[in-house]
Design an enzyme around this catalytic site. Structure first.
Site, PDB file in Angstrom:
ATOM      1  N   SER A   1      -3.222  11.906 -23.085  1.00 23.80           N
ATOM      2  CA  SER A   1      -2.354  11.660 -21.952  1.00 23.80           C
ATOM      3  C   SER A   1      -2.123  13.096 -21.414  1.00 23.80           C
ATOM      4  O   SER A   1      -2.403  13.938 -21.974  1.00 23.80           O
ATOM      5  CB  SER A   1      -1.106  11.139 -23.064  1.00 23.80           C
ATOM      6  OG  SER A   1      -1.577   9.407 -23.410  1.00 23.80           O
TER       7      SER A   1
ATOM      8  N   ASP B   1      -2.767 -22.986  23.601  1.00 26.42           N
ATOM      9  CA  ASP B   1      -1.235 -22.909  22.635  1.00 26.42           C
ATOM     10  C   ASP B   1      -1.663 -24.221  21.875  1.00 26.42           C
ATOM     11  O   ASP B   1      -0.488 -24.582  21.640  1.00 26.42           O
ATOM     12  CB  ASP B   1      -0.143 -22.588  23.277  1.00 26.42           C
ATOM     13  CG  ASP B   1       0.172 -24.083  24.018  1.00 26.42           C
ATOM     14  OD1 ASP B   1      -0.896 -24.931  24.383  1.00 26.42           O
ATOM     15  OD2 ASP B   1       1.327 -23.626  24.927  1.00 26.42           O
TER      16      ASP B   1
ATOM     17  N   HIS C   1      -1.948   2.755 -18.400  1.00 26.28           N
ATOM     18  CA  HIS C   1      -1.033   3.918 -18.045  1.00 26.28           C
ATOM     19  C   HIS C   1      -0.901   4.914 -17.267  1.00 26.28           C
ATOM     20  O   HIS C   1      -1.501   6.203 -17.799  1.00 26.28           O
ATOM     21  CB  HIS C   1      -0.137   3.855 -19.043  1.00 26.28           C
ATOM     22  CG  HIS C   1      -0.238   3.416 -20.580  1.00 26.28           C
ATOM     23  ND1 HIS C   1       0.072   2.164 -20.244  1.00 26.28           N
ATOM     24  CD2 HIS C   1      -0.910   3.239 -21.766  1.00 26.28           C
ATOM     25  CE1 HIS C   1       0.043   0.980 -22.047  1.00 26.28           C
ATOM     26  NE2 HIS C   1      -0.441   2.189 -22.542  1.00 26.28           N
TER      27      HIS C   1
ATOM     28  N   ALA D   1      -3.796 -19.893  30.850  1.00 27.45           N
ATOM     29  CA  ALA D   1      -2.705 -19.059  31.791  1.00 27.45           C
ATOM     30  C   ALA D   1      -1.766 -19.074  32.031  1.00 27.45           C
ATOM     31  O   ALA D   1      -1.105 -18.499  32.911  1.00 27.45           O
ATOM     32  CB  ALA D   1      -4.027 -19.556  33.272  1.00 27.45           C
TER      33      ALA D   1
END
Length: 461
Positions: free
Chosen positions: A411, A102, A369, A8
């Site tokens: 290619s 925390d 590639h 809180a």
């Protein structure tokens, strides 16, 4: 045993619009770590005290089985926050764990150790401990509440730094902010709480001295690591806590048979799984539900999120893999981008500057590639030449394509989806494919080459 998490506080030192406990470490909010160590200690009945920005916390934890209580005055102090959840422990004849939202560094084994300690005291001394306080010895305890004990070693009070005498400031045992209270004694003690004259707050640490005055025994329990008692009050402490948790994860993996090179540079989140004999190289990031299987390698600078890397697969440097799978003995990278439920088949190789988007590559596919393969299934032993693009988007809709097994894509080919390329098909380099190609066919699509003599615009000077 039940547990109460105090969340809180205002968290002003964070200087943030977000609530302190929702700031993340390794992809998880601070409060997740607190809930996690409580649940791993076999405590399932958990309450959270909230106030400032409570809606965001409730929303973040909507899938968690926790009860919420609101502290009406977030400046009322830690004991006031505890009393805000009084209905949660009403009628209990047991111990209750109280910790801060925390404080993410406490270990489950420490909480289990505190539980065992209480059982041992009850069994051998035949008493209930009013309060068991987690503590640690610090070389420099400045800023921490000191644990003051009597000659028998019982805790008689906790004195805050600003209220400690010179002699009390020499005490190195400090309060870790984690408590186990015996509820009947706690309910009696809180009746005697008085607000601080300086701040008008009710402090949970005052309960220890009240219990002592009521004749109840209080003890301390030593944390296994100094870091367990460290809270997170600002961004720098957040960074420190994150590094502690990260190194715990890495140490656990290393001691379980994983090789981690330069662990200080590696980032691994809590839900990541890494199996025996896997190898992680420097500057690797592993996030989400990533799984690295046996004998796999993830090399320098690679980023993996919700990725699965199967046995003996290799991720070469600087590769990005998200929501995708690399099968056994496959090689990806360096510098490839694999995303959106793609699968790299067993023994396949996806190389430099290749991007896969929802692509399914079967066994032994080569795409080494400079290619983009989007929304495509590729059969086993197919070769994808450099510069190949499977164009899957027409500006409105994405389409699926299929390339059969043992096909050869030359290619710089452009395949306009949706297309079916048959088994053993051969596409000549530089072709633009706008029709389906049947099995075993040779496809050539090129504009005619024209050579115009003496028409070059380059001047001979």
């Amino acid at each position: 045993m039940k547990a109460i998490i105090l969340a809180a506080g205002l968290g002003t030192r964070f200087k943030s619009e977000k609530h302190k406990v929702l700031h993340e470490m390794l992809g998880k909010p601070i409060i997740w770590y607190v809930l996690n160590y409580i649940k791993q200690s076999n405590i399932v009945d958990i309450a959270l005290v909230v106030s400032h920005k409570k809606e965001s916390i409730i929303e973040a934890l909507k899938h968690e089985n926790v009860s919420f209580f609101e502290q009406a005055n977030p400046k009322g102090g830690t004991a006031d926050a505890l009393l805000s959840a009084k209905a949660f422990f009403e009628g209990m004849d047991d111990y209750i764990l109280v910790t801060n939202g925390d404080a993410p560094l406490v270990k489950p084994d420490t909480i289990k150790g505190m539980q065992r300690f209480l059982h041992m005291v009850e069994e051998y001394e035949k008493i209930k401990v009013g309060a068991l306080v987690l503590s640690s010895f610090l070389p420099d305890p400045t800023g921490y509440g000191r644990i003051v004990k009597n000659g028998k070693g019982d805790v008689i009070k906790i004195v805050e730094e600003k209220e400690a005498t010179y002699e009390q400031k020499q005490i190195n045992e400090v309060n870790g902010g984690v408590y186990m209270f015996y509820v009947p004694y706690l309910k009696e003690a809180v009746k005697h709480l008085k607000p601080s004259e300086k701040t008008n707050e009710l402090y949970i640490t005052d309960i220890i001295e009240i219990m002592t005055n009521l004749g109840y025994t209080c003890r301390s329990f030593m944390a296994s690591e100094i870091t367990e008692i460290f809270g997170v009050n600002d961004r720098w402490e957040l960074s420190f806590a994150e590094s502690v948790i990260k190194m715990r994860i890495l140490e656990n993996l290393a001691r379980s048979g994983v090789t981690i090179h330069s662990p200080e540079s590696v980032y691994i989140e809590p839900d990541v799984q890494v199996e025996l004999d896997a190898e992680i190289f420097p500057n690797v990031v592993l996030k989400g539900n990533t799984v690295i299987h046996k004998k796999a390698k993830v090399m320098n600078g690679s980023y993996l999120e919700n990725a699965t890397i199967k046995e003996k697969a290799t991720v070469l440097p600087m590769s990005y893999i998200k929501n995708s799978t690399v099968e056994e003995e496959a090689i990806v990278g360096p510098m490839c981008h694999i995303r959106d439920n793609s699968v790299v088949g067993k023994g396949s190789h996806v190389g430099s500057f290749v991007e896969l988007k929802n692509a399914k590559l079967q066994e032994n596919v080569m795409a080494k590639h400079l290619s983009y393969l989007g929304d495509v299934n590729i059969g086993k032993k197919t070769n994808i030449g450099a510069g190949t693009v499977v164009a899957n988007f027409d500006g409105k809709q994405k389409y699926q394509s299929y390339i059969g097994q043992k096909a050869f894509i030359g290619s710089n080919s452009l395949i306009i989806a949706p297309r079916n390329i048959g088994d053993f098909a051969f596409i000549a380099g530089g072709s633009v494919i706008t029709k389906d190609i049947p099995p075993k066919a040779l496809a050539i699509e090129r504009a005619e080459l024209k050579i115009l003599e003496d028409k070059s615009k380059v001047k001979d000077e």
